[in-house]
Design an enzyme around this catalytic site. Sequence first.
Site, PDB file in Angstrom:
ATOM      1  N   HIS A 102       0.009  -8.250 -22.340  1.00 33.35           N
ATOM      2  CA  HIS A 102      -0.831  -7.252 -23.015  1.00 33.35           C
ATOM      3  C   HIS A 102      -0.989  -7.499 -24.525  1.00 33.35           C
ATOM      4  O   HIS A 102      -2.091  -7.452 -25.061  1.00 33.35           O
ATOM      5  CB  HIS A 102      -0.265  -5.844 -22.822  1.00 33.35           C
ATOM      6  CG  HIS A 102       0.127  -5.523 -21.408  1.00 33.35           C
ATOM      7  ND1 HIS A 102      -0.645  -5.880 -20.329  1.00 33.35           N
ATOM      8  CD2 HIS A 102       1.201  -4.866 -20.896  1.00 33.35           C
ATOM      9  CE1 HIS A 102      -0.045  -5.457 -19.212  1.00 33.35           C
ATOM     10  NE2 HIS A 102       1.071  -4.848 -19.538  1.00 33.35           N
ATOM     11  N   ALA A 141       0.798  -1.228   0.000  1.00 33.90           N
ATOM     12  CA  ALA A 141       0.000   0.000   0.000  1.00 33.90           C
ATOM     13  C   ALA A 141       0.831   1.279   0.000  1.00 33.90           C
ATOM     14  O   ALA A 141       0.282   2.366  -0.194  1.00 33.90           O
ATOM     15  CB  ALA A 141      -0.928   0.003   1.208  1.00 33.90           C
ATOM     16  N   ASP A 164      -4.522  -7.875 -15.956  1.00 38.60           N
ATOM     17  CA  ASP A 164      -3.786  -7.395 -17.113  1.00 38.60           C
ATOM     18  C   ASP A 164      -4.403  -6.033 -17.368  1.00 38.60           C
ATOM     19  O   ASP A 164      -5.553  -5.947 -17.823  1.00 38.60           O
ATOM     20  CB  ASP A 164      -3.986  -8.308 -18.324  1.00 38.60           C
ATOM     21  CG  ASP A 164      -3.150  -7.834 -19.499  1.00 38.60           C
ATOM     22  OD1 ASP A 164      -3.163  -6.614 -19.779  1.00 38.60           O
ATOM     23  OD2 ASP A 164      -2.479  -8.659 -20.130  1.00 38.60           O
ATOM     24  N   HIS A 165      -3.678  -4.980 -17.033  1.00 40.23           N
ATOM     25  CA  HIS A 165      -4.363  -3.679 -17.009  1.00 40.23           C
ATOM     26  C   HIS A 165      -4.824  -3.237 -18.401  1.00 40.23           C
ATOM     27  O   HIS A 165      -5.687  -2.375 -18.529  1.00 40.23           O
ATOM     28  CB  HIS A 165      -3.520  -2.609 -16.298  1.00 40.23           C
ATOM     29  CG  HIS A 165      -2.432  -2.020 -17.125  1.00 40.23           C
ATOM     30  ND1 HIS A 165      -1.234  -2.650 -17.323  1.00 40.23           N
ATOM     31  CD2 HIS A 165      -2.348  -0.857 -17.815  1.00 40.23           C
ATOM     32  CE1 HIS A 165      -0.469  -1.894 -18.095  1.00 40.23           C
ATOM     33  NE2 HIS A 165      -1.120  -0.799 -18.407  1.00 40.23           N
ATOM     34  N   LYS A 175       4.224   7.792 -27.874  1.00 41.59           N
ATOM     35  CA  LYS A 175       3.528   6.932 -26.907  1.00 41.59           C
ATOM     36  C   LYS A 175       2.134   6.671 -27.467  1.00 41.59           C
ATOM     37  O   LYS A 175       1.288   7.580 -27.502  1.00 41.59           O
ATOM     38  CB  LYS A 175       3.435   7.650 -25.557  1.00 41.59           C
ATOM     39  CG  LYS A 175       2.427   7.060 -24.572  1.00 41.59           C
ATOM     40  CD  LYS A 175       2.966   5.899 -23.786  1.00 41.59           C
ATOM     41  CE  LYS A 175       1.925   5.302 -22.855  1.00 41.59           C
ATOM     42  NZ  LYS A 175       2.249   3.957 -22.389  1.00 41.59           N
ATOM     43  N   LYS A 180       0.794  -8.514 -12.382  1.00 39.99           N
ATOM     44  CA  LYS A 180       1.874  -9.160 -13.107  1.00 39.99           C
ATOM     45  C   LYS A 180       3.221  -8.750 -12.518  1.00 39.99           C
ATOM     46  O   LYS A 180       3.264  -7.752 -11.807  1.00 39.99           O
ATOM     47  CB  LYS A 180       1.808  -8.812 -14.588  1.00 39.99           C
ATOM     48  CG  LYS A 180       2.133  -7.346 -14.903  1.00 39.99           C
ATOM     49  CD  LYS A 180       2.266  -7.148 -16.372  1.00 39.99           C
ATOM     50  CE  LYS A 180       3.695  -7.135 -16.802  1.00 39.99           C
ATOM     51  NZ  LYS A 180       4.294  -5.805 -16.803  1.00 39.99           N
TER      52      LYS A 180
HETATM   53  C1  BG6 Z   1       3.312  -2.446 -17.835  1.00 41.07           C
HETATM   54  C2  BG6 Z   1       4.771  -2.657 -18.086  1.00 41.07           C
HETATM   55  O1  BG6 Z   1       2.652  -3.670 -17.699  1.00 41.07           O
HETATM   56  O2  BG6 Z   1       2.752  -1.725 -18.915  1.00 41.07           O
HETATM   57  C3  BG6 Z   1       5.479  -1.343 -18.295  1.00 41.07           C
HETATM   58  O3  BG6 Z   1       5.346  -3.340 -16.992  1.00 41.07           O
HETATM   59  C4  BG6 Z   1       4.813  -0.538 -19.363  1.00 41.07           C
HETATM   60  O4  BG6 Z   1       6.845  -1.538 -18.620  1.00 41.07           O
HETATM   61  C5  BG6 Z   1       3.318  -0.439 -19.106  1.00 41.07           C
HETATM   62  O5  BG6 Z   1       5.373   0.758 -19.345  1.00 41.07           O
HETATM   63  C6  BG6 Z   1       2.608   0.214 -20.266  1.00 41.07           C
HETATM   64  O6  BG6 Z   1       1.282   0.463 -19.896  1.00 41.07           O
HETATM   65  P1  BG6 Z   1       0.450   1.633 -20.563  1.00 41.07           P
HETATM   66  O7  BG6 Z   1      -0.910   1.503 -19.962  1.00 41.07           O
HETATM   67  O8  BG6 Z   1       1.141   2.915 -20.244  1.00 41.07           O
HETATM   68  O9  BG6 Z   1       0.482   1.347 -22.037  1.00 41.07           O
END
Ligand code: BG6
Length: 499
Positions: free
Chosen positions: A243, A16, A180-181, A348, A151
């Site tokens: 991802h 936390a 898995d975000h 990005k 992860k």
């Molecule tokens: C994470 C990785 O799972 O995803 C990071 O560990 C990466 O290295 C990140 O930067 C990228 O996530 P997003 O949501 O910014 O595309």
Amino acid sequence: MDESKKMTSLIMIFGATGDLAKRKLFPSLYRLFDKGRLSDQFAVVGVARRPLSNEEFQNSVKDSVVSSLGKDEKIDEFASHFYYHSHDVTNSSSYQTLKSLANDLDEHYGLQGNRMFYLAMAPEFFGTIALHLKSDGLTEVKGYKRLVIEKPFGHDLPSAKKLNEQIRTAFSEEEIYRIDHYLGKEMVRNIEVIRFANAIFEPLWNNRYIANIQITSSETLGVEERGRYYENSGALRDMVQNHMLQMVALLAMEPPISLKTEDVRSEKVRVFRSIRNIQGEEVNNYFVRGQYGEGVVENEKLPAYRDEPMVDKESNTETFVAAKIMIDNFRWAGVPFYIRTGKRMATKTTKIVVQFKDIPMNLYYQRELNPNLLVVHIQPEEGITLHLNAKKAGVHLDAYEEKLSFANTGVNAMNTPEGYEKLLYDCMRGDATNFTHWDEVAYSWNFVDKISAAWTQSKADYPNYESGSMGPKAADELLKKDGFSWWHVDELDVIDLCK
Ligand code: BG6
């Protein structure tokens, strides 16, 4: 709000005081609270090693919410639901104290014995914590008990299996929510809807009409302070195993018989089973690895990966991966899914480009026709663009590229929930559809392990791409030999009709 949509739970966050809790979890919980999705019956216990008082912890929660959302309405009321427990993950008596705090909060807030254990910390402790939660009685509840786990889920298939066995002694597969975000991102979730709710796409969604699919997830940041983790991970384990392959599965799966968790999952698993396994020397024909060197971006000189903190000067770790993934089934035979992801790239962005096959004959011979593209903009902008050919006003019948666009901006964007907000809410509702099932994890490690095995056999010629570029030349060659090229993701911006 309908009372049944308000969640009642005790949420224990292990880790936390860490970055994830501060940047993502506290703000996401606040947004759920602000929208009325958390009932008054909720409590959060922050668990971490360092000693902190409840008050200090509540202040750090407030700070993280205000700094990330810029909002402080009802923030004191929100923070009053937060408690802190200074914890030693290997010590039973520490779990006993945590248990009695949990029981008190359960009674005080009427939490109906519902517990979510969120492990937002170093993975080497996942197994130990899960075992203690059971042996020290924290999982003996009359409500639900759910384990949310970040992860990396293992480092390869054997370590993932071992970890899975450890957590399965305390939680059943249905109680494990592997995050898995990317599956929390609005437009990743939209892939399924775009495909299965539109009569115009699904009939074309196969090898007769699609030439190739490209998924790019590029980052401008370097490895930053995560050198220690990244040296053992690399882009293949960090981004591809989870991802990128999850996005491939959502794009390639058959329509499920329903949207129930198990029906969606079984279709995704079928995709993982159909992915062509590549190994040994063949890997060079399907995969390209890269590592960033120095570069100058906006007049700033950026260091090479090997000069980053906690990185070996001779590091053989890849910070970029491009791959051609083949799905050997009836629908996709012959259609390459190209993926690429990397750090310190020019932009990005995460974008999916579905390139349709050329029409059989071009009547508008004065111009070469652009292929039809369906672009799914995952981030930073969210939306869909369909590239068509149409006539420009005037006497000539030439075909020009026109774009139909839908952008999630304006009102929508303000309400677009953060990925973690959706995933936390899903977990409290008991909806595991957007979490990874063990079978998916196992198949994806099995695929990825063969690639890493081949790569460890030889030292790559690194660095092989400049910081601020779109990766090594070999990534372009990968497509060129199939007669394709990467679409320039920068030129595919969604047209924002709201601006
Ligand atoms: C994470 C990785 O799972 O995803 C990071 O560990 C990466 O290295 C990140 O930067 C990228 O996530 P997003 O949501 O910014 O595309």
